[in-house]
Enzyme design. Structure first.
Site, mmCIF file in Angstrom:
data_model
loop_
_atom_site.group_PDB
_atom_site.id
_atom_site.type_symbol
_atom_site.label_atom_id
_atom_site.label_comp_id
_atom_site.label_asym_id
_atom_site.label_seq_id
_atom_site.Cartn_x
_atom_site.Cartn_y
_atom_site.Cartn_z
ATOM 1 N N ASN A 6 0.866 -1.177 0.000
ATOM 2 C CA ASN A 6 0.000 0.000 0.000
ATOM 3 C C ASN A 6 0.905 1.229 0.000
ATOM 4 O O ASN A 6 1.470 1.574 1.033
ATOM 5 C CB ASN A 6 -0.886 -0.048 1.257
ATOM 6 C CG ASN A 6 -1.731 1.200 1.422
ATOM 7 O OD1 ASN A 6 -1.787 2.050 0.528
ATOM 8 N ND2 ASN A 6 -2.383 1.319 2.574
ATOM 9 N N TRP A 7 1.027 1.844 -1.167
ATOM 10 C CA TRP A 7 1.974 2.965 -1.282
ATOM 11 C C TRP A 7 1.415 4.256 -0.690
ATOM 12 O O TRP A 7 2.117 5.258 -0.607
ATOM 13 C CB TRP A 7 2.368 3.182 -2.746
ATOM 14 C CG TRP A 7 3.122 2.033 -3.357
ATOM 15 C CD1 TRP A 7 3.467 0.847 -2.740
ATOM 16 C CD2 TRP A 7 3.641 1.945 -4.690
ATOM 17 N NE1 TRP A 7 4.158 0.039 -3.612
ATOM 18 C CE2 TRP A 7 4.278 0.682 -4.824
ATOM 19 C CE3 TRP A 7 3.619 2.803 -5.795
ATOM 20 C CZ2 TRP A 7 4.901 0.277 -6.008
ATOM 21 C CZ3 TRP A 7 4.228 2.385 -6.974
ATOM 22 C CH2 TRP A 7 4.876 1.138 -7.080
ATOM 23 N N LYS A 8 0.138 4.250 -0.337
ATOM 24 C CA LYS A 8 -0.530 5.429 0.247
ATOM 25 C C LYS A 8 -0.305 6.655 -0.652
ATOM 26 O O LYS A 8 -0.220 6.509 -1.874
ATOM 27 C CB LYS A 8 -0.048 5.643 1.681
ATOM 28 C CG LYS A 8 -0.214 4.361 2.518
ATOM 29 C CD LYS A 8 -0.066 4.550 3.987
ATOM 30 C CE LYS A 8 -0.270 3.221 4.701
ATOM 31 N NZ LYS A 8 -0.176 3.314 6.143
ATOM 32 N N HIS A 94 -9.571 1.035 4.770
ATOM 33 C CA HIS A 94 -8.309 1.238 5.488
ATOM 34 C C HIS A 94 -8.550 2.207 6.653
ATOM 35 O O HIS A 94 -9.344 3.137 6.526
ATOM 36 C CB HIS A 94 -7.253 1.800 4.525
ATOM 37 C CG HIS A 94 -5.887 1.814 5.141
ATOM 38 N ND1 HIS A 94 -5.482 2.788 6.008
ATOM 39 C CD2 HIS A 94 -4.859 0.941 5.047
ATOM 40 C CE1 HIS A 94 -4.246 2.521 6.414
ATOM 41 N NE2 HIS A 94 -3.847 1.396 5.841
ATOM 42 N N GLU A 96 -6.962 4.636 7.694
ATOM 43 C CA GLU A 96 -6.767 6.059 7.363
ATOM 44 C C GLU A 96 -7.986 6.613 6.628
ATOM 45 O O GLU A 96 -8.340 7.772 6.796
ATOM 46 C CB GLU A 96 -5.472 6.225 6.541
ATOM 47 C CG GLU A 96 -4.251 6.035 7.430
ATOM 48 C CD GLU A 96 -3.027 5.480 6.716
ATOM 49 O OE1 GLU A 96 -2.977 5.490 5.480
ATOM 50 O OE2 GLU A 96 -2.111 5.005 7.431
ATOM 51 N N GLU A 166 -5.465 -4.958 10.613
ATOM 52 C CA GLU A 166 -4.478 -3.901 10.770
ATOM 53 C C GLU A 166 -4.747 -3.144 12.068
ATOM 54 O O GLU A 166 -5.544 -2.199 12.079
ATOM 55 C CB GLU A 166 -4.563 -2.925 9.600
ATOM 56 C CG GLU A 166 -4.295 -3.564 8.258
ATOM 57 C CD GLU A 166 -3.659 -2.575 7.293
ATOM 58 O OE1 GLU A 166 -2.587 -2.887 6.787
ATOM 59 O OE2 GLU A 166 -4.218 -1.493 7.088
ATOM 60 N N GLY A 172 2.265 2.411 10.771
ATOM 61 C CA GLY A 172 3.186 3.532 10.609
ATOM 62 C C GLY A 172 3.836 3.975 11.908
ATOM 63 O O GLY A 172 4.477 5.025 11.953
ATOM 64 N N SER A 211 3.266 -2.093 10.329
ATOM 65 C CA SER A 211 4.724 -2.141 10.517
ATOM 66 C C SER A 211 5.307 -3.516 10.253
ATOM 67 O O SER A 211 6.251 -3.937 10.928
ATOM 68 C CB SER A 211 5.102 -1.637 11.924
ATOM 69 O OG SER A 211 4.660 -0.307 12.106
ATOM 70 N N GLY A 232 2.753 -1.155 4.323
ATOM 71 C CA GLY A 232 2.794 0.271 4.026
ATOM 72 C C GLY A 232 4.233 0.716 3.800
ATOM 73 O O GLY A 232 4.796 0.555 2.720
ATOM 74 N N GLY A 233 4.844 1.256 4.834
ATOM 75 C CA GLY A 233 6.191 1.841 4.740
ATOM 76 C C GLY A 233 7.197 0.962 4.015
ATOM 77 O O GLY A 233 7.921 1.439 3.120
#
Ligand code: PGA
Length: 251
Positions: A6-8, A94, A96, A166, A172, A211, A232-233
């Site tokens: 997930n590159w956000k 998600h 976010e 999640e 994150g 993470s 993600g990251g």
């Protein structure tokens, strides 16, 4: 096993193409592990060109979508548009999106129906906040998220679903659920899926997200009910993402 990045809201088109090319190169043959990358909307087309122009089996996904087919919804993108640009997956609900854009379980439910009817595989995200966990409410929160998101989703479509656990406190933050915490919640989600879908519930992939990185991917994915990761990251670094895919291959 499925590993999705997930590159956000990261990478412009040039950077997305570079990252996608680097991911293709670093991942190589992913074997039986499904792999997907989910760049921002504006880069879907260019990343699709990279993926379809390679020998890689890496699939394309989007990070959200609108639940209606078309119409006066300024700024929105529909499921059929995502299919037309080459998407196979779409991340829905998600945390976010829930936190910053008011997405609700009911809204996620509407989107799941539309995604499935267009042939997209929804990656349905659920997870509790830190205060919900500290209050001992993590299972009841996740239970209502799963049940409301999947309400009336028919058994015939169930094998197309992916669920991602999640925990919001791990996204994150560098904090990760312990393998025991992850397995406990994944087993709980599995029970809910089996209650609703009988044996098909045993086959639905349940990804862990929060993470996940090369250093912890294997111990998380070695758990019985952890069927991959939503990253993600670490998905923004091709070698790290590839190392997570490698860990999934070895399970
Ligand atoms: P993270 O994000 O890996 O950066 O914690 C995971 C996610 O939000 O899907």
């Amino acid at each position: 096993m499925l590993v999705a990045g997930n590159w956000k809201m990261n990478t412009d088109i040039k950077a997305a193409v570079e990252l996608a090319s680097a991911v293709v190169e670093a991942v190589g043959d992913s074997g039986k592990v499904g792999v997907a990358v989910c760049p921002p909307y504006i880069s879907l087309s260019s990343v699709n060109d990279v993926l379809s122009g390679s020998k890689s089996k890496i699939k394309l996904g989007a990070q959200t979508m609108h639940h209606q087919e078309k119409g006066a919804f300024t700024g929105e993108v529909s499921a059929s548009m995502l299919v037309s640009v080459g998407c196979s997956y779409v991340i829905l609900g998600h945390s976010e999106r829930r936190q910053y854009f008011g997405e609700t379980d009911q809204g996620v439910n509407n989107k799941i129906f539309m995604a499935l009817s267009c042939g997209l595989t929804p990656i349905v995200c659920v997870g509790e906040t830190l205060s919900e966990r500290e209050g001992g409410n993590e299972q009841s929160v996740v239970e209502s998220q799963v049940q409301e998101a999947l309400q009336d989703v028919e058994i015939e479509k169930a094998s197309q679903l992916v669920v991602a656990y999640e925990p919001v406190w791990a996204i994150g933050t560098g904090l990760t659920a312990t393998p025991e915490q992850a397995q406990e919640m994944h087993a709980f989600i599995r029970t809910l899926l089996v209650e609703q879908y009988d044996n098909i519930g045993n086959k639905i992939h349940i990804l862990y997200g929060g993470s996940m990185k090369p250093a912890n991917a294997l111990e998380l994915m070695q758990n019985k009910d952890v069927d991959g990761g939503l990253i993600g990251g670490a998905s923004l670094k091709a070698p790290d993402f590839a190392a997570i895919v490698e860990a999934a291959k070895s399970v």
